[in-house]
Design a protein around this motif. Structure first.
Motif, PDB file in Angstrom:
ATOM      1  N   VAL A 126      12.809  12.378  -4.862  1.00  0.00           N
ATOM      2  CA  VAL A 126      13.301  12.885  -6.148  1.00  0.00           C
ATOM      3  C   VAL A 126      14.774  13.219  -5.976  1.00  0.00           C
ATOM      4  O   VAL A 126      15.125  14.256  -5.380  1.00  0.00           O
ATOM      5  CB  VAL A 126      12.496  14.104  -6.611  1.00  0.00           C
ATOM      6  N   TRP A 127      15.660  12.361  -6.458  1.00  0.00           N
ATOM      7  CA  TRP A 127      17.095  12.557  -6.285  1.00  0.00           C
ATOM      8  C   TRP A 127      17.637  13.459  -7.380  1.00  0.00           C
ATOM      9  O   TRP A 127      17.382  13.248  -8.562  1.00  0.00           O
ATOM     10  CB  TRP A 127      17.812  11.203  -6.290  1.00  0.00           C
ATOM     11  N   TRP A 128      18.399  14.488  -6.968  1.00  0.00           N
ATOM     12  CA  TRP A 128      18.922  15.452  -7.939  1.00  0.00           C
ATOM     13  C   TRP A 128      20.205  16.094  -7.420  1.00  0.00           C
ATOM     14  O   TRP A 128      20.506  16.053  -6.246  1.00  0.00           O
ATOM     15  CB  TRP A 128      17.871  16.525  -8.242  1.00  0.00           C
ATOM     16  N   LYS A 129      20.901  16.724  -8.341  1.00  0.00           N
ATOM     17  CA  LYS A 129      22.038  17.570  -8.011  1.00  0.00           C
ATOM     18  C   LYS A 129      22.260  18.522  -9.177  1.00  0.00           C
ATOM     19  O   LYS A 129      21.836  18.235 -10.302  1.00  0.00           O
ATOM     20  CB  LYS A 129      23.300  16.744  -7.727  1.00  0.00           C
ATOM     21  N   PRO A 130      22.894  19.656  -8.915  1.00  0.00           N
ATOM     22  CA  PRO A 130      23.202  20.560 -10.020  1.00  0.00           C
ATOM     23  C   PRO A 130      24.095  19.835 -11.030  1.00  0.00           C
ATOM     24  O   PRO A 130      24.987  19.082 -10.650  1.00  0.00           O
ATOM     25  CB  PRO A 130      23.952  21.715  -9.360  1.00  0.00           C
ATOM     26  N   GLN A 131      23.798  20.062 -12.310  1.00  0.00           N
ATOM     27  CA  GLN A 131      24.593  19.411 -13.359  1.00  0.00           C
ATOM     28  C   GLN A 131      26.002  19.960 -13.320  1.00  0.00           C
ATOM     29  O   GLN A 131      26.219  21.162 -13.222  1.00  0.00           O
ATOM     30  CB  GLN A 131      23.964  19.652 -14.715  1.00  0.00           C
ATOM     31  N   SER A 132      26.982  19.053 -13.392  1.00  0.00           N
ATOM     32  CA  SER A 132      28.369  19.522 -13.372  1.00  0.00           C
ATOM     33  C   SER A 132      28.925  19.618 -14.759  1.00  0.00           C
ATOM     34  O   SER A 132      28.424  19.186 -15.698  1.00  0.00           O
ATOM     35  CB  SER A 132      29.249  18.624 -12.543  1.00  0.00           C
TER      36      SER A 132
END
Length: 132
Positions: A126-132
């Motif tokens: 599950v690829w993710w990052k905090p929304q910028s």
């Protein structure tokens, strides 16, 4: 991320129409109706650059789809695939496409008080990052 992922699953009509609100981290509470869905992070998979953590993550997440029949468990697992493979933004988290790594049918479990629980277990990156 886990809270946003659960919110994402609950917002996906194909899952909500089948399991309602029955999506939990780690374990399915005893006595809860089926079908249901549980999930747990198996590995964190932080990504790095030469300067340190990149802020982009691809953890392996195990999703267990539960049903009173094999057909019900399989139906939930198909909806998990449909939901996790799509990009989405939920709760300040940007989810990119998820990738199914493995899927297996699990042994049938006896339910206290009678009945059986069928389970299909899937591992996704599950690829993710905090929304910028």
């Amino acid at each position: 991320m886990e809270e946003a992922l659960i919110a994402r699953l609950l917002a996906f009509a194909g899952i909500a129409n089948i399991v309602g609100e029955r999506v939990w981290p780690l374990v399915r509470p005893e006595g809860t109706p089926l079908p249901a869905l549980t999930l747990q992070v198996i590995s964190p998979n932080r990504t790095y650059t030469q300067d340190g953590p990149s802020g982009f993550y691809g953890p392996r997440v195990q999703f267990d789809s539960w049903g009173a029949s094999y057909e019900d468990a399989k139906l939930v697992s198909r909806q998990v695939t449909a939901a996790v493979e799509l990009p989405a933004i939920v709760g300040g988290i940007r989810f990119d496409a998820g990738f199914l790594d493995s899927e297996r049918d699990m042994p049938i479990t006896d339910i206290p008080g009678g009945g059986k629980a069928y389970r299909v277990s899937q591992d996704f990156f599950v690829w993710w990052k905090p929304q910028s």
